[in-house]
Structure formats: C-alpha cells, structure tokens
Design a protein around this motif. Structure first.
Motif, PDB file in Angstrom:
ATOM      1  N   THR A 148       0.844  -1.195   0.000  1.00 37.57           N
ATOM      2  CA  THR A 148       0.000   0.000   0.000  1.00 37.57           C
ATOM      3  C   THR A 148       0.885   1.252   0.000  1.00 37.57           C
ATOM      4  O   THR A 148       2.063   1.195   0.370  1.00 37.57           O
ATOM      5  N   PRO A 149       0.331   2.414  -0.410  1.00 36.01           N
ATOM      6  CA  PRO A 149       1.112   3.654  -0.337  1.00 36.01           C
ATOM      7  C   PRO A 149       1.632   3.939   1.070  1.00 36.01           C
ATOM      8  O   PRO A 149       2.763   4.421   1.233  1.00 36.01           O
ATOM      9  N   ALA A 150       0.831   3.652   2.094  1.00 37.45           N
ATOM     10  CA  ALA A 150       1.267   3.891   3.472  1.00 37.45           C
ATOM     11  C   ALA A 150       2.449   2.996   3.830  1.00 37.45           C
ATOM     12  O   ALA A 150       3.384   3.422   4.523  1.00 37.45           O
ATOM     13  N   ALA A 207       5.556   4.392   2.149  1.00 40.05           N
ATOM     14  CA  ALA A 207       6.014   5.598   2.838  1.00 40.05           C
ATOM     15  C   ALA A 207       6.729   5.238   4.133  1.00 40.05           C
ATOM     16  O   ALA A 207       7.767   5.838   4.467  1.00 40.05           O
ATOM     17  N   ALA A 208       6.199   4.265   4.868  1.00 38.07           N
ATOM     18  CA  ALA A 208       6.834   3.855   6.124  1.00 38.07           C
ATOM     19  C   ALA A 208       8.211   3.271   5.862  1.00 38.07           C
ATOM     20  O   ALA A 208       9.164   3.519   6.623  1.00 38.07           O
ATOM     21  N   LEU A 209       8.359   2.490   4.798  1.00 42.48           N
ATOM     22  CA  LEU A 209       9.662   1.905   4.471  1.00 42.48           C
ATOM     23  C   LEU A 209      10.656   2.983   4.034  1.00 42.48           C
ATOM     24  O   LEU A 209      11.856   2.861   4.284  1.00 42.48           O
ATOM     25  N   ASP A 210      10.161   4.032   3.411  1.00 41.36           N
ATOM     26  CA  ASP A 210      11.040   5.112   2.947  1.00 41.36           C
ATOM     27  C   ASP A 210      11.449   6.054   4.070  1.00 41.36           C
ATOM     28  O   ASP A 210      12.588   6.547   4.092  1.00 41.36           O
ATOM     29  N   ASP A 211      10.538   6.307   5.014  1.00 42.87           N
ATOM     30  CA  ASP A 211      10.723   7.435   5.921  1.00 42.87           C
ATOM     31  C   ASP A 211      10.882   7.083   7.396  1.00 42.87           C
ATOM     32  O   ASP A 211      11.107   7.985   8.210  1.00 42.87           O
ATOM     33  N   THR A 212      10.736   5.826   7.769  1.00 43.57           N
ATOM     34  CA  THR A 212      10.794   5.477   9.191  1.00 43.57           C
ATOM     35  C   THR A 212      11.784   4.344   9.434  1.00 43.57           C
ATOM     36  O   THR A 212      12.346   3.769   8.492  1.00 43.57           O
ATOM     37  N   GLN A 213      11.974   4.030  10.714  1.00 44.60           N
ATOM     38  CA  GLN A 213      12.833   2.911  11.104  1.00 44.60           C
ATOM     39  C   GLN A 213      12.005   1.672  11.461  1.00 44.60           C
ATOM     40  O   GLN A 213      12.487   0.785  12.156  1.00 44.60           O
ATOM     41  N   ALA A 214      10.799   1.630  10.938  1.00 44.50           N
ATOM     42  CA  ALA A 214       9.955   0.462  11.186  1.00 44.50           C
ATOM     43  C   ALA A 214      10.516  -0.743  10.430  1.00 44.50           C
ATOM     44  O   ALA A 214      10.840  -0.634   9.241  1.00 44.50           O
ATOM     45  N   PRO A 215      10.645  -1.890  11.088  1.00 44.35           N
ATOM     46  CA  PRO A 215      11.113  -3.095  10.387  1.00 44.35           C
ATOM     47  C   PRO A 215      10.120  -3.514   9.310  1.00 44.35           C
ATOM     48  O   PRO A 215       8.914  -3.281   9.413  1.00 44.35           O
ATOM     49  N   PHE A 216      10.643  -4.157   8.291  1.00 42.89           N
ATOM     50  CA  PHE A 216       9.804  -4.583   7.164  1.00 42.89           C
ATOM     51  C   PHE A 216       8.653  -5.468   7.651  1.00 42.89           C
ATOM     52  O   PHE A 216       7.512  -5.332   7.207  1.00 42.89           O
ATOM     53  N   GLY A 217       8.952  -6.379   8.579  1.00 41.40           N
ATOM     54  CA  GLY A 217       7.922  -7.280   9.079  1.00 41.40           C
ATOM     55  C   GLY A 217       6.769  -6.563   9.737  1.00 41.40           C
ATOM     56  O   GLY A 217       5.605  -6.980   9.609  1.00 41.40           O
TER      57      GLY A 217
END
Length: 226
Positions: free
Chosen positions: A147-149, A152-162
């Motif tokens: 999804t677009p969200a 965006a999270a993968l581009d802009d945050t340190q959230a793990p892919f999982g």
C-alpha cells in the motif's frame, strides 16, 4: 623464546669458563608446582570454553529453528530480545545502512514474479534491539504490491519490514540457511561476528512481494541482566 634465551645464556657462560650454579631444589619444586597449576588452569579454561561453545551452538540452533518456522523474522527477534533481556524496551528498529543500490537480477525477478521493467526497490538495514545489532538484512520488494502507506513507512521510518507488511498476513518461504560461525575454529563469537544467514521469499495470498537476505550476529547470544 624465553627458554631459548636462557639456554643461550647458559651456553655462553659455560664457554667463558664461568660456573653455572645448580638450580635450588626448593625452587625446582616450586617451579614444577607452578607448571602443574598452570596446566590445571589451562584445562579448566579449555573446559569452560567448550561448555560456552556448546551453549552458543544450542542458542544458535534454537534461534535459527524459530526463524525458519515463523512467518515474521521481526516478531521472532522481538520475542528473543525480550527473552534474553537485551533491552528494557525490546522493540526492533530497522536502521538504514547507506550504500549503493543493489538491483534485482533476472533470477531474483523471476522469484518475485515480475518482469524486467517492473520497479523493485532495495533496502538495507541493521535490525537493532537497544544498543545491540542483531542482524543485517537486504530487502528487495515490489512496491506496487504494497500500500502507499507501507511504501512511505519503508522510505521514511525505522519500522522493520515485518511490522510494516504485517497487515498483508505474509508467509515466508525459506530458500536457504547457511552457518557462518564454526565452533571448532576456537573461541566464542563476538557480538559483531556473523553466525548464520537466511534467505527467504515473502508472499501474500500466494503472490511474492519481497526477497530477504538476513545475516545474524553474535549479539543474539548476549544475556542481559536479570
């Protein structure tokens, strides 16, 4: 080297006609006792290293088995971080590693079921728990299948892919696991030493959307304060 130097000094004194006094019996016995103590200490240390090596191997086998059986490496690492008490906050963060892009080759694109012109993004991260780097991961993912969200999270945050793709209910299809640390090489792995690597393809509804290559480090063996 020290014994060689002593032997050379003795030979030199004898050649010069100097008298070399015999070793005192008490000193000889003390030296012999010291050697025996050193041998015993060495044996104890070797035994301790062997025990530590067995424990390290058991931990590696436990963690690798959990990773191979689970749909999310991130979830396994967070549970491991809490279990080993590696941080007061056992969350996993994905810290981006700057570097050149690694394009997906033809074989990887085939595994991801995309054509030569379909965009595939590359992301390299260190997965951390507190101050510990537990693994390094290369991700190749198909942004059109997220999804677009999520993108965006993968581009802009340190959230793990999982964490990001959890709403997709992904499954992992393991391609390989390779042991990198050899117990017989001697010594115990340091926190930055690679232990083993796992390659897998993530799918959602039977459609592949990501390929990962993960290398786990000796930091996973650390036991925090209880």
């Amino acid at each position: 080297m020290e014994r060689t130097a002593t032997r050379m000094l003795t030979v030199g004194l004898a050649a010069l006609g100097a008298a070399v006094p015999p070793a005192d019996a008490g000193s000889a016995r003390a030296q012999e006792a010291g050697q025996e103590a050193g041998t015993a200490a060495g044996a104890t240390e070797t035994s301790r290293e062997a025990q530590d090596g067995s424990e390290a191997r058991a931990l590696i086998e436990t963690l690798s088995a959990r990773l191979l059986a689970a749909p999310s490496a991130t979830a396994v690492l967070e549970a491991w971080c809490a279990e080993r008490r590696l941080s007061a906050d056992p969350r996993i963060l994905a810290v981006r590693v700057p570097g050149p892009d690694k394009p997906a080759g033809a074989a990887r694109r085939e595994r991801l079921a995309v054509g030569p012109d379909e965009p595939v993004r590359y992301r390299r991260v260190r997965l951390t728990c507190g101050a510990h780097v537990l693994s390094e991961a290369d991700n190749w993912y198909v942004p059109s299948r997220l999804t677009p969200a999520m993108n965006a999270a993968l581009d802009d945050t340190q959230a793990p892919f999982g964490h990001v793709v959890r709403p997709l209910g992904p499954s992992r299809r393991n391609r390989s696991m390779t042991m990198l640390w050899r117990p017989e090489s001697g010594g115990l792995p340091g926190p930055r030493e690679p232990l083993f690597s796992v390659e897998a393809v993530l799918t959602a509804g039977g459609v592949p959307f990501c390929e990962v290559a993960e290398t786990y480090t000796g930091a996973v063996l650390i036991q925090g304060d209880r």
